[in-house]
Write an enzyme that holds these catalytic residues in place. Structure first.
Site, PDB file in Angstrom:
ATOM      1  N   ALA A  30      -2.407  -1.241  10.232  1.00 11.31           N
ATOM      2  CA  ALA A  30      -2.909  -0.155   8.867  1.00 11.31           C
ATOM      3  C   ALA A  30      -3.429  -1.231   8.071  1.00 11.31           C
ATOM      4  O   ALA A  30      -2.892  -1.847   7.306  1.00 11.31           O
ATOM      5  CB  ALA A  30      -1.311   0.592   8.076  1.00 11.31           C
ATOM      6  N   TYR A  85      -2.542  -7.139  -2.805  1.00  6.43           N
ATOM      7  CA  TYR A  85      -2.608  -6.253  -1.652  1.00  6.43           C
ATOM      8  C   TYR A  85      -3.996  -6.813  -0.851  1.00  6.43           C
ATOM      9  O   TYR A  85      -3.846  -6.616   0.273  1.00  6.43           O
ATOM     10  CB  TYR A  85      -2.793  -4.936  -2.155  1.00  6.43           C
ATOM     11  CG  TYR A  85      -2.704  -3.761  -1.154  1.00  6.43           C
ATOM     12  CD1 TYR A  85      -1.532  -3.603  -0.626  1.00  6.43           C
ATOM     13  CD2 TYR A  85      -3.878  -2.736  -1.025  1.00  6.43           C
ATOM     14  CE1 TYR A  85      -1.599  -2.396   0.463  1.00  6.43           C
ATOM     15  CE2 TYR A  85      -3.588  -1.536  -0.355  1.00  6.43           C
ATOM     16  CZ  TYR A  85      -2.684  -1.531   0.472  1.00  6.43           C
ATOM     17  OH  TYR A  85      -2.498  -0.403   1.628  1.00  6.43           O
TER      18      TYR A  85
END
Ligand code: UDP
Length: 314
Positions: free
Chosen positions: A117, A148
């Site tokens: 993902a 992130y």
């Protein structure tokens, strides 16, 4: 033929739990691995009694062993909302790096197909619009979102390295903004924030002037795209998202319209490095997976508002 077994890391999260549902629905065995730092076992409670489902509470950033044979591994574990990854910067970096390494190692050992993902955040604050998979991105590595963005960029790099050097069978999905039931009402993202505020007749907090854009994909469309990618032979990254683009101010007005609320809009400071525009180019997914999103924002938003009204616990 024996049942296929799939491991979903982050399987107790918003998207992970919808994927677990899909695989159970397809008659597969599902091993859901989650440390529930941002996920919640409420999302998988309804699966706990299913003999094809097993929940393993574990942080995939730590060593992980499994006796079962495994056919597919989907690595979905990670804080995914900007507020969450600002609260958990180190776990976010670790799950994208060490977690990806562990999940890839397991896939190699089990000779399983691995699906990562990834995210539209790999494009950062994009200078190319809409974003195609061939765009390398515009990311600030040392900004607050870097934890992130760079973790996911590293995750893509290590996935491709395992693909090239260990001949691992891999897939990479770049997920654009997705919404729907099971998002955490307090996860800080724009969809639950605005719905929560509208439900309580509080002002909707538009960051900046609300001119930044996002394109919102309903969870069922996203899961279908991921399922097709998993079954396909496309080993390069594929964007999955809805190309219908809205400014955040337009989105706030839609939430107000569908919420039967007295709320208005207030303006708050724009977070650092907030991408100014985002819309997927989905030509590749259309061509190679035969996939297009079906659920219009209006319809998906109505379902999501209804779900939050029914499920709000705080
Ligand atoms: N946003 C906003 N008000 C909120 C939460 C978010 O205006 O209460 C904006 C945010 O600045 C961003 C967009 O909505 O431009 C989407 O933010 P989100 O946190 O959902 O995810 P992102 O797409 O930035 O990862």
């Amino acid at each position: 033929m024996s049942k296929k077994t799939v491991v979903v890391t982050g399987g107790a999260g918003f998207l992970g739990s919808h994927l677990c549902d899909r695989f159970i629905g397809e008659g597969m065995r599902v091993l859901c691995v989650d440390n529930v730092i941002t996920g919640n076992t409420r999302n998988i409670d309804h699966l706990m009694k299913d003999s094809n489902f097993r929940f393993i509470r574990h942080d995939i950033s730590r060593e992980f062993r499994l006796n079962d044979p495994v056919d597919y591994i989907l690595h979905f574990a990670s804080p995914a909302s900007p507020v969450d990854y600002l609260n958990f910067p180190i776990p976010t970096l670790k799950v994208g790096s060490l977690g990806s390494h562990n999940a890839l190692g397991l896939a190699k050992l089990k000779k399983a197909r691995f699906l990562l993902a990834s995210t539209s955040e790999v494009y950062g604050d994009p200078e190319v619009h809409p974003q195609k998979e061939s765009y390398w991105g515009h990311v600030n590595p040392i900004g607050p979102r870097g934890v992130y963005d760079e973790a996911k960029r590293f995750a893509e790099a290590i996935t491709m390295a395992y693909h090239r050097y260990h001949k691992l069978d891999t897939r990479i999905v770049r997920i654009f903004n997705t919404y729907g039931p099971r998002m955490r009402i307090n996860d800080g993202r724009v969809v639950p924030n605005f719905i929560h505020q509208a439900m309580h007749n509080e002002p909707l907090t538009v960051y900046g002037r609300g001119t930044q854009t996002r394109s919102f994909c309903y969870h069922s469309d996203l899961v279908e795209g991921i399922f097709r990618l998993l079954k396909s032979d496309v080993t390069t990254p594929v964007n999955i998202g809805n190309p219908d683009e809205f400014t955040i101010l337009e989105f706030a007005k839609l939430v107000i319209k569908f919420s039967n609320t007295k709320s208005r809009v207030v303006y708050k400071p724009l977070p650092v490095d907030d991408p100014r525009q985002r819309r997927p180019d989905i030509t590749l997914a259309k061509k190679r997976l035969g996939w297009t999103p079906k659920v219009k924002l209006e319809e998906g938003l109505k379902h999501t508002i209804a779900w939050f009204q029914e499920h709000e616990t705080d």
